[in-house]
Design an enzyme around this catalytic site. Structure first.
Site, PDB file in Angstrom:
ATOM      1  N   LYS A 216       0.819  -1.213   0.000  1.00 39.44           N
ATOM      2  CA  LYS A 216       0.000   0.000   0.000  1.00 39.44           C
ATOM      3  C   LYS A 216       0.853   1.265   0.000  1.00 39.44           C
ATOM      4  O   LYS A 216       2.034   1.257   0.352  1.00 39.44           O
ATOM      5  CB  LYS A 216      -0.985  -0.035   1.166  1.00 39.44           C
ATOM      6  CG  LYS A 216      -2.036  -1.125   0.951  1.00 39.44           C
ATOM      7  CD  LYS A 216      -3.253  -0.983   1.821  1.00 39.44           C
ATOM      8  CE  LYS A 216      -4.319  -1.979   1.366  1.00 39.44           C
ATOM      9  NZ  LYS A 216      -5.546  -1.901   2.161  1.00 39.44           N
ATOM     10  N   ARG A 256      -3.382 -10.510   4.407  1.00 44.08           N
ATOM     11  CA  ARG A 256      -3.734 -10.531   2.980  1.00 44.08           C
ATOM     12  C   ARG A 256      -2.573  -9.907   2.223  1.00 44.08           C
ATOM     13  O   ARG A 256      -2.258  -8.734   2.422  1.00 44.08           O
ATOM     14  CB  ARG A 256      -5.034  -9.738   2.760  1.00 44.08           C
ATOM     15  CG  ARG A 256      -5.532  -9.730   1.327  1.00 44.08           C
ATOM     16  CD  ARG A 256      -6.839  -8.933   1.239  1.00 44.08           C
ATOM     17  NE  ARG A 256      -7.409  -8.969  -0.097  1.00 44.08           N
ATOM     18  CZ  ARG A 256      -7.103  -8.131  -1.081  1.00 44.08           C
ATOM     19  NH1 ARG A 256      -6.202  -7.171  -0.861  1.00 44.08           N
ATOM     20  NH2 ARG A 256      -7.675  -8.230  -2.264  1.00 44.08           N
TER      21      ARG A 256
END
Length: 298
Positions: A216, A256
């Site tokens: 991210k 994840r």
């Protein structure tokens, strides 16, 4: 599959985006054969679940229609299930989730926590499948404007508790629920770091927690060059692995990630070392959002 929620060790969820525009790998697995091949590789690398998404949820992304989303994910789910891969469907639409479950998906990973489609609770209840409730405040195109909190951890915890209560009131079994703090969804970099450092407060909800920091943008900002250029997406893997191990050591149920093998290897080392847990002290100095935002290290 019903035991996965109660897994004794950390669950690794591998990301498989069958979209043209996802932030990390958009377009790479839009072809059916490429998607199925990658899903099998993720499983072989150590993924307990392969999470298949047909709609990008990157900040600013526009929505697609349900038919297009279903057309993207259903063939991949059928093929991977036939190959013995356990899959989850990454969707906020009840119609897509229902079709995905019928095609063989075992878990619904709902980035909206049930807010985007009130019928999702019925689908999950009737299927008796695990349901990941992520913290969410609105669709991708508007999420930046929604990143306002009094105390991000307290607020996220309270809003997740509301989603849990709504799911339970709709008849979803408590042992089917998993929570996700939604890093990057209506969150600034400072919010993401604060949530990461205070995971025990979210674990106090009493539900398994899925942690998803993989590649991210806030990791790219942390690792920026001297002139402020963020680290490219593909070069954030070491940081992703670090966040994943720290989250599991703090008590997360699962992580994840895009690169399953790197995370699975790191978690194997963690387990071989005795699965040490992070010590949390209420007297520890709290880092400020300013420190997190600018990558200050102490």
């Amino acid at each position: 599959m019903t035991d996965l929620v109660r897994a004794s060790g950390p669950v690794v969820m591998g990301v498989l985006n069958v979209t043209p525009d996802s932030f990390s790998d958009g377009g790479r697995y839009a072809d059916l054969d490429a998607a199925v091949g990658h899903g099998v590789r993720l499983r072989d690398a150590g993924a307990h679940l392969v999470d298949i998404g047909g709609e990008s949820t990157r900040p600013g992304a526009e929505r697609i229609d349900a038919a297009t989303e279903a057309e993207r994910v259903l063939p991949v789910i059928r093929e991977l299930t036939a190959a013995g891969v356990t899959v989850s469907v990454d969707t906020s639409r009840a119609r897509v989730a229902e079709a995905a479950l019928a095609a063989g998906a075992a878990v619904v990973n709902d980035v909206s926590g049930g807010l985007a489609d009130p019928d999702m609770a019925r689908v999950v209840r009737d299927a008796h499948c695990p349901w990941v409730l992520m913290h969410w405040r609105g669709h991708s195109r508007a999420m930046r404007e929604l990143a306002t909190y009094t105390d991000v951890v307290v607020d996220v915890r309270a809003e997740l508790a509301q989603r849990i209560d709504t799911a339970l009131a709709a008849g979803v079994a408590a042992d089917r629920l998993i929570v996700d703090p939604g890093l990057g969804f209506a969150k600034t970099a400072a919010h993401n770091w604060e949530l990461s450092s205070r995971l025990p407060e979210l674990l106090d909800l009493g539900y398994p927690l899925l942690f998803g920091a993989s590649r991210k943008s806030y990791l790219g900002r942390l690792l920026a060059t001297a002139d402020g250029t963020p680290r490219p997406t593909a070069q954030r893997e070491a940081a992703t692995v670090a966040t994943s191990v720290l989250a599991v050591a703090a008590g997360a149920w699962g992580v994840r990630v895009h690169d399953v093998q790197a995370t699975a290897d790191a978690l194997a080392v963690w387990a071989a070392t005795g699965s040490p847990r992070l010590a949390v002290s209420p007297h520890d100095e709290k880092r400020t959002p300013h420190d997190h935002e600018h990558g200050v290290r102490r």
